[in-house]
Design a protein around this motif. Structure first.
Motif, mmCIF file in Angstrom:
data_model
loop_
_atom_site.group_PDB
_atom_site.id
_atom_site.type_symbol
_atom_site.label_atom_id
_atom_site.label_comp_id
_atom_site.label_asym_id
_atom_site.label_seq_id
_atom_site.Cartn_x
_atom_site.Cartn_y
_atom_site.Cartn_z
ATOM 1 N N GLU A 571 0.803 -1.295 0.021
ATOM 2 C CA GLU A 571 0.038 0.054 0.077
ATOM 3 C C GLU A 571 0.825 1.319 -0.085
ATOM 4 N N GLU A 572 1.834 1.339 0.853
ATOM 5 C CA GLU A 572 2.821 2.557 0.848
ATOM 6 C C GLU A 572 3.686 2.598 -0.408
ATOM 7 N N THR A 573 3.854 1.522 -1.205
ATOM 8 C CA THR A 573 4.433 1.498 -2.446
ATOM 9 C C THR A 573 3.522 2.169 -3.384
ATOM 10 N N ALA A 574 2.388 1.784 -3.391
ATOM 11 C CA ALA A 574 1.324 2.428 -4.369
ATOM 12 C C ALA A 574 1.078 3.858 -4.145
ATOM 13 N N VAL A 575 1.103 4.257 -2.740
ATOM 14 C CA VAL A 575 0.831 5.682 -2.408
ATOM 15 C C VAL A 575 2.114 6.595 -3.010
ATOM 16 N N LYS A 576 3.433 5.745 -2.882
ATOM 17 C CA LYS A 576 4.671 6.529 -3.345
ATOM 18 C C LYS A 576 4.522 6.608 -4.759
#
Length: 843
Positions: A571-576
């Motif tokens: 999820e954090e990778t997607a946001v970044k």
């Protein structure tokens, strides 16, 4: 913006028609991942409601929807169908968001997990959607500008996950940056520690000075027994000497003979003997004490006999002082070490690994450590004596004068007048500034000229929305060109005219200025078209509008926000990934705005007369009383600069004149807050010059400059006699130019003068002295434009510009200065060849 994670779902894609004059919105594209399909849905419209995004199935538990906080998805009554318009028109649930609000929040709503992305720019309000396209673009630029980030659908292999690849790229970039920084610090620190250890392991040279007196009948002789194999003998002699080599039949001189005889041994069957003769001419008045140094190569550790004898016209006694030093490294090795140190300093400056002041200090430490290793470590007193305090005093005094002068508003007034004189056109204004700078530098010191011109130029460029860096580089280039026109414009010219032996050859103030003035005028007027060619594609306008400034700041904020995210989960990778994509979209929009802005401001200013009136009202003299005091003191200082060159009875150097002028103005201006004035002094520039003086003198002690002069003389001697003069002019010209662009031209000129005098008086060479000296002067002065540290004016200009926030790097100066140096040296070489080879102006 709507990001939905679903295992098996098909969504209809619609393209929204934008407002006329605006770019059409991109259609949404799928982003594939190994954990399902990652859909980036986009359907933003300015004037009409977009079609609804239909959801064909109910989301199972555990699936995520990412949306912008403040725009809560509205669930339809039948099923989980979402309206994009209702999604965008939704009001914020938290109006008090701050920069400390968490990036992600999770909330449960009937088996759907909402992952809220904080974005203050998207916070909704009571204002309706139809308030205009400008408000729409400002509030929803990021959402509407999401580009087609298309990652191929992954296979079952985890290695091909694009989000994992993006995560890996971020980690590699950050890791490489950290590794590079750590390795840079570790490498430089290791070199500094090693140089410090080498410098501390060897003592200062402590051989005492021997006082002696010689005459025509009495000679002096001494034996040296403490000598090592394969070493060099360095002799230093002080006495009433003159520089250069002249006719020995009509001149008194001292002859120093160094002799060594190698005895028979097991490996040597015959005796070898080496004899070195060193002839030093004496000054007729016996007043000036000059220290000379020379190095001799010895055969072995056998004793050495040094004999000193004077050849005088009467029986008077000549007092001398002498000392010797044993060196453990050959001349070629010393030159190689000096070349490595100089190359290392340039690498640090060119690639901006460290600040240029620190680079010069590191180079000085390395050179001193090298001198200590070869057995010639100087004492602290000697190193301090290497610093040219007259130059530092001149810089400090002029910095104080300019700092007080800037308080009057005079620089703003001059900027407006220059704009009025150029009638609102940029290139006529640049040519006028460069021409005035060249004329002033012909009569003033180059450093003084740039100290006065740099603040005026910066203020003028700020008024006209110009980039000051390109204009300043052009000015300093023409300052160096104009300084070569007269005998007092550049330090190498002063050294040449002050040489007594050259004066006897007819090279005095008038003849030198007359010849150089014609050549430099030719160089000057041919340089303006070439400068225009170099600046053909340069964007002189770089000031942006408020919209561009705000957009740049927004890009910076988004990039910093993305960099703070540690992609530990998907999820954090997607946001970044989304944040970085927004940065790319904004940068694309910024490029479009910059192109439009450049087309608007690159047109000729038609309303320059009206602008002049507005600028004259805004930029006026703020303190007329202080202006009168500053102009009076500065006029006296400049007048004393001129008088110092022509009236020998005034015993004030340029440094003293500048310091006294600064004291006068400090008293007249009644400065109470003295720290404000000191803050405007370029201390980094002063420290750079001090370190540079130590570095250049240490490289001279390592025989680098002498080696360049000797190799130049050998090349000239190898040329056939019928072509020797032309080749000598070309060789001296280009060697001087290239050497002066890399090292300080003052010690190089002082070293090359006796080499050229000896070369001209060699019977086997048979060359006149004037063409060689003029080639030396032309190359040493014009070569300063080659690099940023090639001339003192370059460093001063860069320091002042950096203090004002417009600093330029080594490579920025090199891209413009080095081609100008090549072109001007070509013109100067043609002038020298035409006058001395074609017209025969050798007498």
């Amino acid at each position: 913006m709507y990001l939905e994670n679903k295992s098996e779902m098909e969504m209809s894609q619609t393209s929204a028609q934008g407002h006329q004059g605006r770019s059409s919105l991109r259609s949404p594209e799928a982003v594939a991942g190994n954990f399902g399909e990652l859909r980036l849905l986009q359907g933003i419209s300015e004037r009409r409601e977009t079609q609804k995004l239909q959801q064909s199935a109910v989301l199972p538990s555990g699936q995520c929807v990412i949306h912008t906080e403040g725009f809560v998805p509205v669930r339809q009554e039948d099923g989980h169908n979402f309206s994009v318009v209702n999604f965008l028109r939704g009001k914020t649930n938290s109006s008090n968001l701050t920069e400390r609000s968490p990036l992600l929040r999770f909330s449960q709503d009937d088996s759907i997990t909402y992952m809220t992305l904080h974005d203050p720019g998207f916070v909704g309000g009571e204002e309706p959607w139809d308030n205009g396209s400008l408000d729409f673009e400002k509030r929803f630029r990021l959402g509407s500008e999401v580009t087609s980030l298309s990652l191929s659908r992954s296979s079952s292999s985890e290695k091909n996950d694009p989000l994992d690849n993006l995560n890996l790229n971020f980690r590699l970039t950050s890791s490489m940056r950290c590794c590079f920084k750590a390795s840079k610090v570790a490498t430089i620190f290791t070199i500094v520690v090693l140089c410090s250890l080498f410098f501390s392991m060897y003592p200062d040279r402590d051989n005492p000075w021997r006082m002696l007196a010689v005459s025509s009948t009495d000679s002096f002789s001494m034996n040296l027994t403490d000598f090592r194999d394969n070493a060099l003998l360095k002799l230093q002699v002080g006495g009433p000497f003159t520089g250069g080599m002249i006719d020995l039949t009509n001149q008194e001189y001292v002859l120093i003979q160094v002799e060594q005889t190698e005895q028979l041994g097991q490996r040597r069957r015959r005796t070898q003997q080496v004899i070195h003769n060193w002839t030093i001419p004496l000054h007729s008045e016996r007043s000036d004490q000059i220290l000379l140094t020379k190095t001799f190569e010895m055969l072995s550790s056998d004793p050495i006999v040094v004999t000193v004898q004077a050849f005088l016209q009467d029986n008077e006694v000549v007092p001398l002082s002498m000392t010797h030093q044993s060196l453990y490294v050959s001349v070629e090795t010393q030159v190689a070490i000096a070349g490595i140190i100089l190359a290392g300093v340039y690498v640090l400056i060119i690639f901006e690994i460290v600040h240029r002041t620190l680079a010069a200090m590191l180079g000085s430490l390395a050179a001193l450590a090298a001198l200590a290793v070869i057995g010639d470590r100087p004492s602290l007193v000697t190193v301090v004596e290497w610093i040219d305090y007259e130059t530092l005093a001149l810089l400090f005094g002029m910095m104080v004068l300019v700092a007080i002068f800037s308080e009057t508003g005079f620089f703003d007034y001059c900027a407006v007048k220059a704009y009025q004189l150029s009638r609102g056109r940029v290139w006529p204004m640049i040519i006028i500034l460069c021409l005035i700078a060249a004329i002033l530098s012909a009569f003033l010191d180059n450093v003084t000229t740039m100290m006065l011109f740099t603040p005026v130029t910066i203020r003028l460029c700020e008024v006209l929305n110009l980039d000051p860096r390109h204009v300043l580089i052009a000015e300093v280039i023409f300052t160096n060109i104009g300084g070569a026109a007269t005998a007092v414009g550049d330090p190498p010219n002063v050294i040449i005219v002050s040489n007594q032996d050259l004066r006897k050859e007819g090279i005095d103030f008038a003849s030198f200025t007359g010849y150089m003035f014609l050549g430099i005028c030719l160089v000057l007027f041919t340089s303006f078209p070439f400068l225009r060619m170099l600046y053909w594609n340069k964007k002189l306008y770089n000031k942006e509008s408020i919209e561009i400034v705000e957009l740049k700041h927004e890009i910076l904020v988004w990039r910093q926000t993305a960099q703070r995210i540690n992609p530990a989960s998907r999820e954090e990778t997607a946001v970044k990934c989304l944040l970085m994509q927004k940065v790319l979209n904004l940068e694309s929009l910024l490029r479009k705005m910059m192109k439009t802005f450049q087309r608007q401001i690159s047109q000729e200013d038609k309303n320059w007369e009206q602008n002049i009136q507005e600028l004259q009202k805004k930029h006026r003299i703020t303190d007329k009383v202080l202006l009168v005091k500053c102009v009076s003191v500065l006029a006296v200082v400049i007048f004393m600069f001129f008088v110092n060159s022509f009236v020998p009875s005034i015993h004030l150097d340029l440094g003293w004149i500048a310091i006294l002028g600064a004291l006068w103005l400090l008293v007249l201006a009644d400065i109470q807050d003295f720290e404000i004035i000191l803050h405007r002094v370029e201390w980094a520039t002063l420290l750079f010059f001090a370190a540079l003086f130590v570095l250049m003198e240490a490289l001279a002690q390592l025989q680098l400059i002498d080696y360049i002069g000797e190799q130049t003389a050998l090349l000239i001697k190898a040329v056939p006699e019928d072509q020797r003069l032309a080749i000598a002019i070309i060789l001296v010209m280009w060697v001087s130019a290239l050497a002066s662009s890399l090292i300080d031209n003052i010690p190089f000129t002082a070293t090359m003068i006796p080499v050229l005098i000896n070369l001209s008086q060699d019977a086997d060479v048979n060359l006149p002295i004037k063409p060689l000296i003029f080639a030396l002067a032309m190359g040493a002065c014009l070569g300063g434009n080659g690099t940023l540290i090639g001339a003192s004016a370059n460093v001063v200009c860069a320091g002042i510009a950096e203090q004002h926030g417009y600093g330029f790097s080594f490579m920025e100066f090199f891209r413009l200065g080095f081609p100008m140096m090549i072109m001007t040296c070509m013109i100067g070489m043609c002038y020298l060849l035409a006058t001395h080879i074609g017209l025969g102006w050798n007498m």
